[in-house]
Design a protein around this motif. Structure first.
Motif, short mmCIF file in Angstrom:
data_model
loop_
_atom_site.label_atom_id
_atom_site.label_comp_id
_atom_site.label_asym_id
_atom_site.label_seq_id
_atom_site.Cartn_x
_atom_site.Cartn_y
_atom_site.Cartn_z
N GLU A 126 0.88 -1.17 0.00
CA GLU A 126 0.00 0.00 0.00
C GLU A 126 0.91 1.21 0.00
O GLU A 126 1.38 1.66 1.04
CB GLU A 126 -0.92 -0.03 1.22
CG GLU A 126 -1.91 -1.18 1.16
CD GLU A 126 -2.82 -1.23 2.40
OE1 GLU A 126 -3.95 -0.76 2.32
OE2 GLU A 126 -2.35 -1.73 3.43
N ASP A 148 -8.91 2.18 -4.63
CA ASP A 148 -8.44 1.85 -3.27
C ASP A 148 -8.95 0.49 -2.80
O ASP A 148 -9.51 0.36 -1.69
CB ASP A 148 -8.86 2.94 -2.26
CG ASP A 148 -7.99 4.19 -2.39
OD1 ASP A 148 -6.84 4.07 -2.85
OD2 ASP A 148 -8.48 5.28 -2.04
N ARG A 149 -8.76 -0.53 -3.63
CA ARG A 149 -9.16 -1.88 -3.21
C ARG A 149 -8.30 -2.93 -3.91
O ARG A 149 -7.65 -2.68 -4.92
CB ARG A 149 -10.65 -2.12 -3.49
CG ARG A 149 -11.02 -2.09 -4.95
CD ARG A 149 -12.54 -2.18 -5.15
NE ARG A 149 -12.87 -2.02 -6.57
CZ ARG A 149 -13.00 -3.04 -7.44
NH1 ARG A 149 -12.85 -4.29 -7.04
NH2 ARG A 149 -13.28 -2.80 -8.71
N SER A 171 -4.43 -5.33 -7.93
CA SER A 171 -4.55 -4.02 -7.27
C SER A 171 -5.42 -3.11 -8.13
O SER A 171 -5.09 -2.85 -9.29
CB SER A 171 -3.17 -3.39 -7.08
OG SER A 171 -2.49 -4.03 -6.02
N GLN A 176 -5.96 0.24 -8.25
CA GLN A 176 -5.34 1.41 -7.64
C GLN A 176 -6.26 2.61 -7.55
O GLN A 176 -6.30 3.29 -6.54
CB GLN A 176 -4.10 1.78 -8.47
CG GLN A 176 -2.87 1.83 -7.63
CD GLN A 176 -1.61 2.06 -8.42
OE1 GLN A 176 -1.59 2.70 -9.47
NE2 GLN A 176 -0.53 1.55 -7.89
N GLU A 187 1.01 4.52 -0.64
CA GLU A 187 0.88 5.86 -0.06
C GLU A 187 1.09 5.83 1.44
O GLU A 187 1.52 6.80 2.04
CB GLU A 187 -0.50 6.45 -0.36
CG GLU A 187 -0.88 6.48 -1.82
CD GLU A 187 0.01 7.42 -2.63
OE1 GLU A 187 0.14 8.58 -2.26
OE2 GLU A 187 0.59 6.94 -3.64
N LYS A 234 -5.31 1.10 0.62
CA LYS A 234 -4.94 2.45 0.19
C LYS A 234 -3.93 2.38 -0.95
O LYS A 234 -2.80 1.94 -0.74
CB LYS A 234 -4.36 3.18 1.41
CG LYS A 234 -4.17 4.67 1.23
CD LYS A 234 -5.47 5.45 1.37
CE LYS A 234 -5.23 6.95 1.32
NZ LYS A 234 -4.44 7.41 2.46
N ARG A 235 -4.31 2.81 -2.15
CA ARG A 235 -3.42 2.83 -3.33
C ARG A 235 -2.57 1.57 -3.41
O ARG A 235 -1.32 1.64 -3.36
CB ARG A 235 -2.47 4.03 -3.29
CG ARG A 235 -3.06 5.38 -3.61
CD ARG A 235 -3.60 5.60 -4.96
NE ARG A 235 -2.67 5.86 -6.05
CZ ARG A 235 -3.09 6.05 -7.29
NH1 ARG A 235 -4.37 6.01 -7.59
NH2 ARG A 235 -2.23 6.26 -8.26
#
Lengths: 409, 409
Positions: free
Chosen positions: A41, A374-375, A369, A371, A43, A393-394
């Motif tokens: 993740e 966010d999942r 991902s 992106q 970020e 998160k990202r």
């Protein structure tokens, strides 16, 4: 005595409860480590760890530095993962204790990480300062610096940015010097980790590399040359050139030219049987080479510019993500290529910014991902149906712990 | 209050010591499961479990039945191993808790075991009664019996002894009927586990089978036919015949005829790159086939009749054990074949009755059962030096937990 009896009783209850809850907490966390899925993740500088058999989130480990372009390898027993952050932070994370076990700096800007075949050392490739460092895998103490110096036109020396490294079956580590146009081979069994081979003039600006799944051949990609370097790691007798003009067509103004959003990684090349599935540069196609003579078998059109091109375990399908303009349709699509027919058999609309498909060890499910949403999505690889979704998160890179027993991953 | 204070203090000490020692015991046992080595001690009905990174004995699990010709598979996360004993006892052992998790009978005489790709079911092949059974991998409850009936000359039906099973990338299970001369393909994804294909007249008396490392092809060996069966599991379109007269030369009175001490298992065939290294029947040689056309490339003489022929990870070497008369010189020898030169490069005198070499996942070390000396030897695969020795009662089969992510193992 009545009061003290009550106190003793109360203490007994408290202690045994404490013991029991410690035991329960322990028993809740018992799982093998051979099929974990670790998702970056980026970020938040953390990873999420999943049980990829039952598709359950086990937990998260944070504080890992700047995880833009993070890379990761596993200890041989897959208890630990070693994460190289872009800012040079190397973290050793305990996938059973779900905590940070060690953290050290390998440099100011790191790009890649590998673990030696014997599990004793980590090697990290750095952009800043150039060169590579060897760390003890137990403590992350730096045990050796390899400056990777090259000679400038004026005769002075400078440290090169390095890319890699990759580990081989003979316990070698191989990395490339971006400025030096060289490939170095380090022997991890020898005292002092000497570079036992230095191949010069391999081509203009090496940028990435791979080891073939059989563990024998090393390949290096070159940003400004019309070939790739191929090295037989059994013989170490020189770098052969593989013509990749077909792959670089777009840059040479052939084919449909589209923006190069990302440089596709070589690690993402899929090799299934005797075919290699390779993302074209800045083109909407996947090029199929046969790996005997490295001639082109076919170009397969896909919806966007492919980034990760991944073989399903068993080699029957290739899954491809597509990058494109943010908000475009193509960046939502995952395409499935049939290896027998060499054509796209299924297009999955997985969501905004779907990247980095990673199979479970036996390939029945795929983690992707998403992106832009966010999942993390988990797909059934047989039916192409969404099985499960996890907020994250990202999310970016996804790493399956069965890499612990694979060379160069 | 003073006495009760002392009592409270004593209790506090006792409870906290108890908690602490539980915690210490717990922490002592923390290890990942991706690189365990499980060795069958057949006379004692138990297994010994090793950490194959540090070469340390973790512990033993007993009470597993008659382990003569035991076979074993791993759960996907490698926390559990499932052991099929010859007497039909199926044991699920917990490699983290080091204890028996479940035990049930699959029949009176069992020969093989496999785990479905989705980790949910175990299939066991039986000699007595014939047929196969499907068990729930969580509890070992039998959820389906497959009698595997064939028709006798008089028209009546009988249950065949089965050999296998093997799991494929498409979540199929494949097994062969010894008396029925048939191969059945069961779909583990469908309700009721139907046999979706039944190949008849595959040859006389199937006795063993393998899945190629790429996961695509199934091969079945036949005791009384001059060919092997080859099935493309992607197409399931029929059993091709591969000529093995060369391999069976001794039986056909060609070559140097020696006693057939054991029938070499197909599982032990080594496939390295495009070459298959196959033990000859009752002859002192390893036959090398190229796997495109299955023609013979070379016969390599070895010291005894080879039983297990194992490729080193990375494919650069083949390690071969030799069986012979008890007490003979040849049964002490492990031979190492160089894959490039196709000749024996090293002979190791490992000890009396040295069998079943098994590599660690990245191939830097080899575990070998020295049956006649009640010990397990660990060799450095680079230097061929003995690293370590462990006492063990009549050790036989050795299984590395990285099999958890491989098809057909």
């Amino acid at each position: 005595m009545r009061i003290s009896g009550i106190i003793i009783g109360a203490l007994f209850f408290l202690f045994s409860s404490a013991c029991q809850s410690a035991a329960e907490e322990g028993s809740k966390k018992i799982y093998g480590t051979a099929a974990l899925m670790v998702v970056v993740e980026r970020e938040d500088g953390r990873v999420a760890v999943f049980d990829s058999v039952n598709h359950e989130l086990i937990g998260r480990i944070a504080g890992l530095g700047n995880l833009r372009h993070a890379s990761m390898v596993f200890s041989r027993d897959a208890r630990f993962a070693f994460v190289a952050a872009r800012d040079g932070t190397i973290s050793k994370i305990d996938l059973l204790g779900m905590e940070l076990a060690a953290r050290k700096k390998a440099g100011e800007s790191s790009i890649g990480i590998a673990i030696s075949r014997d599990n004793r050392y980590i090697m990290v490739c750095n952009y800043e300062p150039g060169g590579a460092v060897v760390m003890d895998s137990a403590t992350l103490e730096v045990v050796k610096e390899i400056p990777a110096e090259f000679t400038l036109p004026d005769g002075s020396k400078s440290r090169a940015r390095t890319v890699g490294p990759l580990d081989t079956a003979d316990n070698l580590m191989i990395f490339a010097l971006m400025e030096g146009n060289a490939v170095w081979v380090v022997d991890m069994r020898q005292e002092g980790f000497p570079a036992i081979r230095k191949f010069e003039d391999v081509g203009d600006t090496p940028y990435d590399q791979l080891i073939t799944p059989d563990g024998r051949h090393y390949m290096v990609g070159l940003l400004n040359s019309d070939w790739m370097g191929l090295l037989d790691t059994w013989k170490l007798d020189g770098m052969k050139r593989i013509d990749v003009r077909e792959r670089r067509g777009a840059i040479k103004k052939d084919g449909e030219k589209v923006p190069l959003h990302h440089i596709p990684h070589l690690e993402s090349w899929a090799i299934a049987g005797r075919l290699a599935f390779v993302p074209a540069f800045a083109e909407k196609r996947v090029i199929v080479y046969e790996t005997d003579g490295w001639t082109v078998v076919k170009s397969i059109p896909v919806s966007g510019t492919p980034l990760f091109v991944v073989a399903r375990p068993g080699g029957r399908e290739i899954w491809v993500d597509n990058v494109g303009e943010p908000g475009s349709n193509e960046e939502r699509l995952i395409e499935v290529i049939d290896v027998e027919r060499l054509e796209v058999k299924k297009t999955i609309d997985a969501g905004k910014g779907a990247i980095h498909p990673q199979f479970t060890p036996k390939g029945e499910a795929v983690y992707i991902s998403i992106q832009g949403e966010d999942r993390i999505a988990v797909y059934d690889a047989d039916t192409y149906a969404l099985i499960k979704d996890f907020p994250a998160k990202r999310p970016s890179g996804i790493f399956s712990s069965d890499r612990a027993s694979k060379f160069g991953l």
